[in-house]
Enzyme design. Structure first.
Site, PDB file in Angstrom:
ATOM      1  N   CYS A 153      31.283  37.689  37.803  1.00  0.00           N
ATOM      2  CA  CYS A 153      32.561  36.995  38.066  1.00  0.00           C
ATOM      3  C   CYS A 153      31.406  36.558  39.286  1.00  0.00           C
ATOM      4  O   CYS A 153      31.440  37.844  40.776  1.00  0.00           O
ATOM      5  CB  CYS A 153      33.888  37.150  38.655  1.00  0.00           C
ATOM      6  SG  CYS A 153      34.152  35.776  39.034  1.00  0.00           S
ATOM      7  N   HIS A 167      31.902  33.764  42.021  1.00  0.00           N
ATOM      8  CA  HIS A 167      32.813  33.994  42.831  1.00  0.00           C
ATOM      9  C   HIS A 167      33.219  34.897  43.615  1.00  0.00           C
ATOM     10  O   HIS A 167      33.364  34.451  44.750  1.00  0.00           O
ATOM     11  CB  HIS A 167      33.708  32.781  42.595  1.00  0.00           C
ATOM     12  CG  HIS A 167      35.085  33.177  41.993  1.00  0.00           C
ATOM     13  ND1 HIS A 167      35.361  32.952  40.786  1.00  0.00           N
ATOM     14  CD2 HIS A 167      36.479  33.637  42.992  1.00  0.00           C
ATOM     15  CE1 HIS A 167      36.599  33.710  40.718  1.00  0.00           C
ATOM     16  NE2 HIS A 167      37.231  33.612  42.140  1.00  0.00           N
TER      17      HIS A 167
END
Length: 347
Positions: A92, A94
């Site tokens: 991930c 972000h």
């Protein structure tokens, strides 16, 4: 987990509008000799933690979370598991951006000016993180260098219902995505309603998971279609700004442009010989707040390292309580339609 009251502490951040809920207390110990072992343990024995923190009534359909744990690599400052409404991610971007700030603020890594660097262990592999840090300790932009990213298989035809077919390209940026411009769906990223675009993305994910045979060259745990990225058809080097919509997991909608998705898009651009290393482009998602991305270096004709840059912001902190007699203790997902007690649709 036994049916006893559970309490968790958490800190919430966001990066380009996409939430990051970091568990800071109350999670059980994870078993395993490496991070993928711990991910399997979390999936098998502790999925209740994800459900408690991600699903309603304590979370929501588009919540995203991080479970910090001890790294099994001596070169990494911290290891993390990623979770969402539908399950467990392998990468991930972000969240990595938000973690860059949080890790320094927590003193897990000592800040140095003008740049603090460390390595973060993710399920897909270690990523190098760089955080702009001033003399007062305040952080700015956070960048990370991806795991080796690559494209393929390309030009895959998917049957998406009603006898219709659509061509997608598959690319890996720590997770696998099906990538295509909205125009290929007969849609426009700006003119069509969001629900139409999301429905199209969900249908592509379902078709891809049913029709494509995806294998990661190194780890079988990483070999699955995670999401779909619908683009505006623009991108480097023809445009310095591009927008996309990312749908992932169990149909979740990313508010940001998606860091691992940007990595996959740039790996695809490299495979198509559209982009040389060092050319930066801005990628924006639903919120309109962009991340910057560029190919940092080409490892081969097939693999690249991508750098993604953004900023994380605090949005809250607190505790979550799960009472043993709560009928919604396990969390729930809002159904697409109401049903009566016999399970029949009421609409």
């Amino acid at each position: 987990m036994t049916r006893e009251e559970r309490c968790y502490a958490y800190t919430d951040l966001h990066a380009a509008g996409e939430p990051v809920r970091i568990i800071t207390g109350g999670a059980p110990a994870l078993s395993g000799t490496n991070l993928l072992d711990k991910r399997r343990d979390a999936m098998r024995r502790h999925d209740a933690v994800r459900r408690h923190l991600m699903l309603e009534p304590r979370g929501h359909a588009d919540m995203y979370g991080v479970w910090p744990t001890e790294p099994d690599r001596s070169d990494c400052a911290l290891a993390v598991l990623f979770m969402h409404n539908g399950g467990w991610s392998t990468m991930c971007g972000h969240a990595t951006v938000a973690l860059g700030r949080w890790i320094i603020d927590q003193g897990i890594v000592q800040a140095t000016t003008p740049l603090t660097t460390f390595r973060l262990q993710c399920p897909c592999g270690p990523v190098d993180v760089r955080v702009e840090t001033d003399a007062s300790g305040r952080t700015g932009n956070v960048s990370f260098d991806s795991v080796p990213a690559f494209a393929g298989p390309l030009h895959q035809s998917l049957e998406v219902g009603g006898g219709d077919s659509v061509e997608v390209d598959i690319a890996y940026g720590g997770a696998y995505y099906a990538i295509l411009p909205a125009s290929r769906l007969g849609l426009d990223l700006y003119a069509n309603r969001l629900d139409e675009l999301v429905a199209a993305g969900r249908s592509i994910i379902a078709a891809g998971r049913g029709q494509l045979d995806i294998h990661h060259p190194g780890e079988s745990d990483l070999g699955f279609l995670y999401g779909c990225i619908i683009t505006d058809g623009k991108g480097p080097p023809d445009s310095a700004m591009t927008r996309n919509l990312c749908i992932f997991g169990d149909g979740q909608v990313d508010r940001s442009a998606t860091g691992s998705g940007i990595t996959a898009r740039l790996a695809l651009a490299h495979a198509q010989r559209h982009l040389a290393p060092g050319i930066a482009c801005e990628f924006a998602g639903l919120s309109g707040v962009p991340f910057s991305g560029k190919i940092r270096r080409a490892l081969s004709d097939d693999e690249v390292i991508v750098t993604v840059t953004g900023q994380g912001y605090y949005s809250g902190e607190g505790s979550i309580r799960v009472e043993p007699d709560d009928p919604l203790r396990a969390g729930f997902e809002v159904p697409p339609r109401l049903t009566d007690q016999a399970g029949r649709s009421t609409t």
